[in-house]
Write a protein that holds these residues in place. Structure first.
Motif, PDB file in Angstrom:
ATOM      1  N   THR A 151       0.910  -1.279  -0.100  1.00 10.40           N
ATOM      2  CA  THR A 151      -0.151   0.011  -0.070  1.00 10.40           C
ATOM      3  C   THR A 151       0.777   1.206   0.043  1.00 10.40           C
ATOM      4  O   THR A 151       2.175   1.157   0.237  1.00 10.40           O
ATOM      5  CB  THR A 151      -0.864   0.128   1.166  1.00 10.40           C
ATOM      6  OG1 THR A 151      -1.812   1.202   1.064  1.00 10.40           O
ATOM      7  CG2 THR A 151      -0.146  -0.027   2.401  1.00 10.40           C
ATOM      8  N   THR A 152       0.259   2.298  -0.644  1.00  8.73           N
ATOM      9  CA  THR A 152       0.980   3.625  -0.506  1.00  8.73           C
ATOM     10  C   THR A 152      -0.111   4.337   0.734  1.00  8.73           C
ATOM     11  O   THR A 152       0.578   5.599   0.795  1.00  8.73           O
ATOM     12  CB  THR A 152       0.850   4.427  -1.802  1.00  8.73           C
ATOM     13  OG1 THR A 152      -0.347   4.625  -2.213  1.00  8.73           O
ATOM     14  CG2 THR A 152       1.861   3.690  -2.674  1.00  8.73           C
ATOM     15  N   ASP A 153      -0.982   3.922   1.112  1.00  6.34           N
ATOM     16  CA  ASP A 153      -1.772   4.555   2.139  1.00  6.34           C
ATOM     17  C   ASP A 153      -1.511   4.309   3.558  1.00  6.34           C
ATOM     18  O   ASP A 153      -2.147   3.644   4.264  1.00  6.34           O
ATOM     19  CB  ASP A 153      -3.115   4.188   1.931  1.00  6.34           C
ATOM     20  CG  ASP A 153      -4.518   4.979   2.798  1.00  6.34           C
ATOM     21  OD1 ASP A 153      -4.050   5.941   3.109  1.00  6.34           O
ATOM     22  OD2 ASP A 153      -5.369   4.576   2.827  1.00  6.34           O
ATOM     23  N   ALA A 154      -0.172   5.027   3.812  1.00 11.11           N
ATOM     24  CA  ALA A 154       0.419   4.627   5.161  1.00 11.11           C
ATOM     25  C   ALA A 154      -0.031   5.776   6.181  1.00 11.11           C
ATOM     26  O   ALA A 154       0.398   5.359   7.325  1.00 11.11           O
ATOM     27  CB  ALA A 154       1.878   4.625   4.908  1.00 11.11           C
ATOM     28  N   GLY A 155      -0.367   6.769   5.771  1.00  9.90           N
ATOM     29  CA  GLY A 155      -0.814   8.114   6.707  1.00  9.90           C
ATOM     30  C   GLY A 155       0.592   8.741   7.158  1.00  9.90           C
ATOM     31  O   GLY A 155       1.670   8.435   6.565  1.00  9.90           O
ATOM     32  N   ALA A 156       0.533   9.332   8.163  1.00  8.56           N
ATOM     33  CA  ALA A 156       1.881   9.953   8.681  1.00  8.56           C
ATOM     34  C   ALA A 156       2.433   8.924   9.570  1.00  8.56           C
ATOM     35  O   ALA A 156       2.490   8.858  10.595  1.00  8.56           O
ATOM     36  CB  ALA A 156       1.477  11.575   9.329  1.00  8.56           C
ATOM     37  N   ALA A 157       2.931   8.007   9.168  1.00  7.86           N
ATOM     38  CA  ALA A 157       3.672   6.754   9.546  1.00  7.86           C
ATOM     39  C   ALA A 157       4.913   7.147  10.643  1.00  7.86           C
ATOM     40  O   ALA A 157       5.542   8.302  10.439  1.00  7.86           O
ATOM     41  CB  ALA A 157       4.315   5.764   8.689  1.00  7.86           C
ATOM     42  N   VAL A 158       4.591   6.502  11.737  1.00  8.71           N
ATOM     43  CA  VAL A 158       5.757   6.841  12.735  1.00  8.71           C
ATOM     44  C   VAL A 158       6.519   5.655  13.090  1.00  8.71           C
ATOM     45  O   VAL A 158       6.146   4.847  13.255  1.00  8.71           O
ATOM     46  CB  VAL A 158       4.998   7.407  13.964  1.00  8.71           C
ATOM     47  CG1 VAL A 158       6.081   7.827  15.256  1.00  8.71           C
ATOM     48  CG2 VAL A 158       4.337   8.516  13.674  1.00  8.71           C
ATOM     49  N   PHE A 159       7.898   6.087  13.133  1.00  9.48           N
ATOM     50  CA  PHE A 159       8.996   4.979  13.355  1.00  9.48           C
ATOM     51  C   PHE A 159       9.907   5.387  14.598  1.00  9.48           C
ATOM     52  O   PHE A 159      10.176   6.346  14.774  1.00  9.48           O
ATOM     53  CB  PHE A 159       9.856   4.677  12.068  1.00  9.48           C
ATOM     54  CG  PHE A 159       8.898   4.349  10.950  1.00  9.48           C
ATOM     55  CD1 PHE A 159       8.428   5.379   9.959  1.00  9.48           C
ATOM     56  CD2 PHE A 159       8.532   3.108  10.677  1.00  9.48           C
ATOM     57  CE1 PHE A 159       7.789   5.006   9.006  1.00  9.48           C
ATOM     58  CE2 PHE A 159       7.749   2.707   9.511  1.00  9.48           C
ATOM     59  CZ  PHE A 159       7.387   3.612   8.647  1.00  9.48           C
ATOM     60  N   PHE A 160       9.931   4.383  15.272  1.00 11.76           N
ATOM     61  CA  PHE A 160      10.859   4.473  16.559  1.00 11.76           C
ATOM     62  C   PHE A 160      12.139   3.760  16.551  1.00 11.76           C
ATOM     63  O   PHE A 160      12.805   3.397  17.577  1.00 11.76           O
ATOM     64  CB  PHE A 160       9.926   4.126  17.853  1.00 11.76           C
ATOM     65  CG  PHE A 160       8.635   4.591  17.917  1.00 11.76           C
ATOM     66  CD1 PHE A 160       8.492   5.955  18.814  1.00 11.76           C
ATOM     67  CD2 PHE A 160       7.495   4.239  17.081  1.00 11.76           C
ATOM     68  CE1 PHE A 160       7.272   6.509  18.711  1.00 11.76           C
ATOM     69  CE2 PHE A 160       6.337   4.760  17.483  1.00 11.76           C
ATOM     70  CZ  PHE A 160       6.056   5.966  18.098  1.00 11.76           C
ATOM     71  N   ASP A 161      12.490   3.041  15.512  1.00  9.14           N
ATOM     72  CA  ASP A 161      13.647   2.229  15.438  1.00  9.14           C
ATOM     73  C   ASP A 161      13.556   1.024  16.286  1.00  9.14           C
ATOM     74  O   ASP A 161      14.439   0.715  16.962  1.00  9.14           O
ATOM     75  CB  ASP A 161      15.000   3.018  15.695  1.00  9.14           C
ATOM     76  CG  ASP A 161      16.197   2.382  15.038  1.00  9.14           C
ATOM     77  OD1 ASP A 161      16.036   1.455  14.109  1.00  9.14           O
ATOM     78  OD2 ASP A 161      17.259   2.613  15.191  1.00  9.14           O
ATOM     79  N   SER A 162      12.356   0.415  16.614  1.00 11.33           N
ATOM     80  CA  SER A 162      11.924  -0.592  17.393  1.00 11.33           C
ATOM     81  C   SER A 162      11.459  -1.790  16.749  1.00 11.33           C
ATOM     82  O   SER A 162      11.146  -1.549  15.204  1.00 11.33           O
ATOM     83  CB  SER A 162      10.671  -0.137  17.970  1.00 11.33           C
ATOM     84  OG  SER A 162      10.064  -1.435  18.813  1.00 11.33           O
TER      85      SER A 162
END
Length: 358
Positions: A151-162
């Motif tokens: 998908t390209t519908d990821a929204g404002a995806a947030v990543f924590f390096d987790s």
């Protein structure tokens, strides 16, 4: 998080959360003291030998690992020799397989790696000088075949390096996104992992949270106060109390407490019900934001004789194991710990599966 590497990444306007677990704070009332316990035995070196690969590909390009599905399989980023594109490359058994190639003018970032049932999943964020960021979710078989866009519908995806940035559960790929407005909420997004993905489901959840051990969410407030754990399936809630001096990160099993002192950070571990609070000995630093890998190990670095060594603190019995000495960059995700060796720059990358430890 890396011992000497890139900071945490948060691709969202409303949630600037990178590095929150280890953030220093002004002086506050002291944290609860560790409970009395037997003296921790001296760290012991482990006999397991890591899997080692050269730090450069066959074409001479520098390889930077981001994720190891297992100790023998490395996923990493590589700039092309002509510096025009960034590549995502899988290395296994001496074979190099390019998964993606994106022009550098699109500022590519490859994030959120996870693997399940022989399939690799990741997020790819790109941008142009004239347009906004786009985040796309991908999958690829670890054994071969072309990658598939989910998908390209990821929204404002947030990543924590987790290791929980992307979670595979119940036939879907799950991730966290910031809301499209200023509301104090979190978007829980997911897409089917079968075929080419499909329609993304979006569930707005009150408060700011990130995934931890499925199906639990952990509160992700960078200010102060207790940590809240929420079972997304049953609605059960647990609150782990914290003083103003400490920052907590938790899974449903364990929590890590970090508090600044005059001589450095004080690291303690405790069970998620608040019991069995213990100090981790030494002047150590956590390698990853994830607490208690496999519900057993805290992976740490320590400076000894002016050299960095990698340690694994066993939460079950309080013993400390030395995984490697004289290392450079260190990372950990899931059961695999990896590190570079080399005098001034990475000459080799090494990986060790914690499941092989006694």
């Amino acid at each position: 998080m890396r011992a000497r590497a890139r900071p945490l990444i948060a691709l969202a306007v409303a949630l600037a959360l990178g590095g929150w677990l280890l953030a220093a704070r002004p002086a506050h009332p002291p944290v609860p003291p560790p409970q009395p316990q037997a003296q921790t035995p001296a760290p012991q070196a482990v006999a397991q030998r890591p899997t080692t690969i050269p730090a450069r590909l066959a074409d001479g390009s520098a390889f930077t690992p981001q994720f190891y599905p297992d100790a023998a399989t490395a996923i990493g980023t590589v700039r092309t020799p002509d510096a025009t594109a960034e590549r995502l490359v899988l290395r296994r058994d001496g074979v190099e397989r390019e998964l993606r190639r994106v022009p550098v003018e699109r500022y590519p970032q490859f994030l959120g790696f996870t693997a399940a049932d022989g399939v690799l999943y990741w997020a790819e964020s790109t941008a142009t000088t004239a347009g906004p960021w786009e985040t796309r979710m991908w999958k690829a078989s670890l054994d071969g075949g072309a990658p598939v866009s989910l998908t390209t519908d990821a929204g404002a995806a947030v990543f924590f390096d987790s290791q929980f940035d992307l979670v595979v559960a119940e036939g879907r790929l799950h991730w966290i996104a910031a809301p499209p407005d200023d509301s104090d909420s979190t978007e829980l997004r997911s897409v089917a992992i079968g075929g080419g993905g499909g329609k993304v489901t979006v569930d707005s959840f009150p408060g700011r949270y990130r995934w931890t051990t499925w199906p639990w969410l952990q509160s992700a407030d960078v200010q102060s106060g207790p940590v809240e754990l929420v079972d997304r399936t049953t609605g059960q809630r647990r609150t782990v109390a914290a003083t103003a001096a400490e920052t907590l990160g938790c899974t449903p099993a364990w929590c890590r407490s970090v508090a600044p002192t005059a001589s450095g950070n004080l690291f303690q571990v405790l069970r998620a019900d608040g019991a069995d609070r213990r100090r981790i000995p030494g002047e150590v630093n956590a390698v990853t934001v994830d607490v208690g890998l496999m519900d057993r190990y805290e992976v740490l670095t320590e400076l000894a004789d002016e050299k960095v060594r990698v340690l694994a603190y066993d939460l079950r019995d309080g013993t400390m194991k030395v995984l490697a000495a004289d290392v450079g960059v260190v990372g950990a995700r899931g059961p695999v710990v990896f590190w570079s060796t080399g005098a001034t720059a990475p000459e080799a990358w090494n990986a060790l599966d914690l499941r092989t430890l006694p």
